[in-house]
Design an enzyme around this catalytic site. Structure first.
Site, PDB file in Angstrom:
ATOM      1  N   ASP A 171       0.815  -1.205   0.000  1.00  0.00           N
ATOM      2  CA  ASP A 171       0.000   0.000   0.000  1.00  0.00           C
ATOM      3  C   ASP A 171       0.855   1.263   0.000  1.00  0.00           C
ATOM      4  O   ASP A 171       0.488   2.277  -0.604  1.00  0.00           O
ATOM      5  CB  ASP A 171      -0.922   0.013   1.220  1.00  0.00           C
ATOM      6  CG  ASP A 171      -2.153  -0.853   1.012  1.00  0.00           C
ATOM      7  OD1 ASP A 171      -2.304  -1.430  -0.075  1.00  0.00           O
ATOM      8  OD2 ASP A 171      -2.971  -0.952   1.957  1.00  0.00           O
ATOM      9  N   GLY A 172       2.001   1.237   0.696  1.00  0.00           N
ATOM     10  CA  GLY A 172       2.858   2.416   0.731  1.00  0.00           C
ATOM     11  C   GLY A 172       3.358   2.798  -0.657  1.00  0.00           C
ATOM     12  O   GLY A 172       3.429   3.988  -1.001  1.00  0.00           O
ATOM     13  N   THR A 193      -8.706   2.481   7.489  1.00  0.00           N
ATOM     14  CA  THR A 193      -8.259   1.125   7.809  1.00  0.00           C
ATOM     15  C   THR A 193      -6.801   1.091   8.258  1.00  0.00           C
ATOM     16  O   THR A 193      -6.268   0.016   8.533  1.00  0.00           O
ATOM     17  CB  THR A 193      -8.417   0.189   6.594  1.00  0.00           C
ATOM     18  OG1 THR A 193      -7.616   0.693   5.512  1.00  0.00           O
ATOM     19  CG2 THR A 193      -9.863   0.101   6.156  1.00  0.00           C
ATOM     20  N   SER A 203      -5.568   5.334  11.768  1.00  0.00           N
ATOM     21  CA  SER A 203      -6.780   5.718  12.495  1.00  0.00           C
ATOM     22  C   SER A 203      -7.469   4.500  13.098  1.00  0.00           C
ATOM     23  O   SER A 203      -7.934   4.534  14.244  1.00  0.00           O
ATOM     24  CB  SER A 203      -7.737   6.459  11.556  1.00  0.00           C
ATOM     25  OG  SER A 203      -8.938   6.795  12.204  1.00  0.00           O
TER      26      SER A 203
END
Length: 308
Positions: free
Chosen positions: A69-70, A179, A182
């Site tokens: 995802d990064g 997701t 947070s």
């Protein structure tokens, strides 16, 4: 359909060569040009063109990320001026944004070429941090330095004082970012179809102790209070400012700032729901393995045996 040019965004440390090889073989068959950032020049064959990082998105019809995802978030930031569709190939450990596993890649690339895919729009947070402009597709966070006090900050919404925080970290996220940090801080899960901004304190000690959900039209301002401990400012997990003890962060919601390729949206959503459920299980991976039938455990064991 006009030929496309694919820009490749590579994970900074993982071995991406097998996936790059798959893409190169496919591109040669279909006469598709490939490009990478200058800093990745040494990681790809000479036939792949290297361009300056800030020009990769402009010179590509689509971007393909190889990582987690990064890496996907980095590609979305690269294309912030003129959003381009981004396809994510998964080499990470979890991944809520990336969709394609390496064995699925040739078929996914074929679908890119024929236009057989949908595009999922993603919002971002346009932030001004002590005068510097940055964007966050997941979140922006103010994080304490261990042993050096706490984050102490005032919250203003549309210029009106709302309250204050004293906590370990203060996270402002998009629905996509709900997701990530947070969620770990106890914030709510927000549907990607919703437009909202969520402010969540981690380990609050005083002041506001629950998540605040705001509309996309409202602006958020966080100002460090006198006496706050030194704070690091993270944008999508990257530290952009360290040990600040004063200053203001202004945050505005920006819709449709990034475009993510989806090949099977329903299947991707089901996978993400399963991943979230697994995060809540107090079990280690090897303990989860014990829940599988013995025959399947043996099969997985054979797959994981080192090559000789």
């Amino acid at each position: 359909m006009d030929p496309i040019r694919l820009g490749l965004v590579l994970h900074p440390t993982r071995d991406v060569s097998p996936v790059v090889g798959t893409i190169m073989a496919w591109a040669a068959r279909h006469r598709v040009a490939l490009a990478v950032r200058d800093q990745d020049r040494h990681r790809v064959p000479d036939s792949v063109q290297a361009v300056p990082e800030d020009e990769l998105a402009d010179q590509s019809g689509m971007l393909v990320t190889i990582g987690g995802d990064g890496t996907m978030l980095g590609a979305l930031r690269l294309a912030i001026r003129d959003p381009k569709p981004v396809l994510g190939v998964h080499l990470g450990k979890l991944g809520f944004l990336v969709e394609v596993e390496p064995p699925e890649l040739p078929a996914a690339l074929d679908r890119l070429l024929t236009g057989d895919y949908t595009v999922e729009a993603h919002s971002c947070l346009a932030c001004t941090v002590c005068g510097d402009d940055v964007v966050a597709f997941n979140d922006i966070a103010l994080v304490r330095h261990p042993g050096q006090g706490f984050v102490s900050a005032n919250l203003a919404v549309d210029g009106q004082q709302y309250g204050y925080y004293r906590c370990d970290a203060l996270v402002v996220c998009t629905p996509t970012g709900s997701t990530a940090y947070s969620y770990a801080a106890g914030g709510p899960l927000i549907s990607p179809a919703t437009r909202a901004v969520v402010v969540t304190p981690s380990a609050p000690m005083a002041g506001i102790s629950r998540s605040v959900v705001l509309s996309p039209e409202e602006t958020v301002q966080l100002e460090l209070r006198p006496g706050s401990g030194p704070v690091a400012v993270e944008v999508d997990g990257r530290v952009i400012r360290d040990e600040s003890t004063s200053g203001v962060v202004d945050i505005h919601y920006r819709p449709d700032a990034g475009l993510v390729v989806r090949l099977d949206p329903r299947r991707h959503q089901e996978r993400n729901q399963l991943k979230l459920r697994l995060l809540d299980l107090p079990l280690l991976p090897e303990q989860l393995r014990e829940l599988l039938p013995e025959s399947l455990r043996r099969q997985l064991g054979r797959r994981e045996e080192p090559l000789r």
